[in-house]
Design an enzyme around this catalytic site. Structure first.
Site, PDB file in Angstrom:
ATOM      1  N   ASP A   1      12.674  24.925  27.658  1.00 57.84           N
ATOM      2  CA  ASP A   1      12.885  23.704  26.878  1.00 57.84           C
ATOM      3  C   ASP A   1      12.795  22.494  27.805  1.00 57.84           C
ATOM      4  O   ASP A   1      13.310  22.515  28.930  1.00 57.84           O
ATOM      5  CB  ASP A   1      14.260  23.745  26.196  1.00 57.84           C
ATOM      6  CG  ASP A   1      14.441  22.604  25.217  1.00 57.84           C
ATOM      7  OD1 ASP A   1      14.118  22.789  24.033  1.00 57.84           O
ATOM      8  OD2 ASP A   1      14.911  21.525  25.655  1.00 57.84           O
TER       9      ASP A   1
ATOM     10  N   GLU B   1       9.769  20.930  21.488  1.00 55.78           N
ATOM     11  CA  GLU B   1       9.516  20.921  22.924  1.00 55.78           C
ATOM     12  C   GLU B   1       9.957  22.236  23.552  1.00 55.78           C
ATOM     13  O   GLU B   1      10.290  22.301  24.738  1.00 55.78           O
ATOM     14  CB  GLU B   1      10.249  19.746  23.592  1.00 55.78           C
ATOM     15  CG  GLU B   1      11.764  19.821  23.531  1.00 55.78           C
ATOM     16  CD  GLU B   1      12.366  19.207  22.262  1.00 55.78           C
ATOM     17  OE1 GLU B   1      13.585  18.980  22.254  1.00 55.78           O
ATOM     18  OE2 GLU B   1      11.622  18.960  21.296  1.00 55.78           O
TER      19      GLU B   1
END
Length: 431
Positions: free
Chosen positions: A291, A334
């Site tokens: 992440d 993301e």
């Protein structure tokens, strides 16, 4: 008279087959025409070196008068109806292919050759001699093709409306040049007499007249009308083409539109299959969830367009770092996932490699980007994708909550200890 009639029949047959292939290039592809043009090259050179017939004006070879003259006219037709970039492809292919043949023959001559049961041995010297003639002939053809195109274009200023004269003059002039060049090599290699030059030149002038007449008739009567593209699956090659396009479409549908990586749906299906294979074969399988730290701030400061560029750059970087057997996914905004056939320590090493690469990559470092990662490995307590993902996600949260820019894997104990230790609360967007 018989020899003259046979030469004319050969020219008509050659031209008829070649222009038929050229005519249907929209349906079967231009490559069929080009391959047919090239496959005649060996026969053309062989006949030009050893096969001659007597005509009233001298000795003539069908290879030179019929096949080579026809090839030159076909290349001119290809230029007229297509373009220079297309016509150069068969020329380069012939030149390089024949050069390759010479190289292979030089190596073949080093073999210790075993005779056949009847005692016959290959005539390597003949192949060697033919090869050099083919390279010389192809080199001349390369020059001829350039000359005939330049001459055809030059004559266009004066004979634009006289297509037949324009083609005839171009073909006749270049065939004269070629006859002089090829005969010179032929004379030194095979000892061909001067009568061969004059006989060949008269024959090539006759061929220029015949071929120019046929090519102008073809252009005016056939090229004005387009051949429709195929509407159905006409043969096995069309079937294969449609199958490949279908499979490419299916593969594209399974990918994320922004990064081109496999998307969450593929993660669910491929991940379940991978976990099942790992349990069946006892091959270690690890999952990394990666992440981007504080990604929301990038969108806020630089805009979503720059944020998209960051995600694309990160996807490319991850693709360069993962192994050939690894599966790379974009599973969230993301958030990325890597499924890899490796034990926990090697998965941890990959995670650290990714973390360091993101900080130093020219495409991401200007944003001061860092990533956090959580790792889990298939074990007795993670026997399905949901368990594997939950454990990696909990460890990702631990990496986030303990300072970010770090990789968290198995904490010294076993997988079950880690699952019982961490229960992940919801992360805020762009954490």
């Amino acid at each position: 008279m018989l020899n003259s009639f046979l030469l004319f029949a050969e020219a008509v047959l050659y031209f008829g087959i070649m222009v038929t292939l050229f005519r249907f290039r929209g349906r079967i592809g231009l490559g069929v025409f080009v391959c047919a043009l090239g496959v005649m090259h060996f026969l053309e050179t062989y006949l030009a070196s050893v096969f001659y017939v007597a005509l009233p004006f001298g000795m003539v070879s069908p290879g030179s008068a019929v096949l080579f003259s026809g090839k030159l006219v076909m290349l001119l037709l290809l230029y007229i109806k297509e373009d220079a970039a297309t016509v150069r492809q068969p020329i380069y292919g012939l030149l390089l292919g024949n050069t390759l043949m010479i190289g292979l023959v030089l190596i073949l001559r080093l073999h210790d050759i075993a005779p056949l049961p009847d005692g016959k041995l290959p005539d390597i010297g003949f192949i060697d001699e033919m090869g050099w003639l083919m390279v010389w002939g192809t080199t001349l053809l390369f020059v001829d093709a350039i000359l005939i195109i330049l001459l055809y274009e030059k004559l266009g200023k004066y004979l634009r409306k006289a297509l037949f004269t324009r083609i005839l003059v171009s073909v006749a002039c270049v065939l004269t040049f070629d006859q002089a060049g090829f005969f010179t090599a032929l004379h030194f290699v095979t000892g061909a007499p001067v009568a061969v030059f004059f006989g060949g030149w008269f024959a090539k002038m006759a061929a220029a007249l015949v071929y120019s007449t046929m090519v102008v008739a073809y252009i005016r009567w056939f090229e004005a009308r387009q051949v429709p593209a195929p509407r159905g699956l006409s043969d096995i090659f069309d079937t294969l083409t449609y199958r490949e396009r279908y499979e490419a479409l299916v593969e594209h549908v399974g990918r994320d539109g922004l990064t081109g990586l496999l998307h969450r749906g593929r993660f669910d299906s491929d991940g379940e299959a991978a976990v099942a294979a790992s349990l069946r074969t006892a091959r270690p399988l690890s999952l990394l969830i990666i992440d981007v730290d504080h990604f929301k701030s990038i969108n806020d400061r630089f805009g979503h367009a720059e944020g998209d560029k960051v995600l694309k750059a990160l996807a490319i970087l991850l693709g360069e770092l993962v192994g050939t057997e690894d599966r790379l996914f974009r599973i969230g905004g993301e958030e990325f996932a890597i499924l890899g056939w490796r034990p926990q320590p090697l998965a941890r090493l990959l995670g650290e490699t990714v973390r360091q690469a993101v900080k130093t990559s020219a495409s991401t470092s200007r944003f001061d980007i860092t990533v956090s990662a959580g790792i889990s490995t298939v074990s007795e307590t993670t026997r399905c994708l949901a368990d594997l993902f939950a454990l990696a996600d909990q460890r990702l949260y631990k990496a986030k909550s303990t300072g970010r820019d770090r990789v968290v894997g198995e904490p010294g104990g076993n997988e079950a200890d880690a699952r019982n230790t961490w229960t992940r609360p919801e992360r805020s967007a762009g954490a």
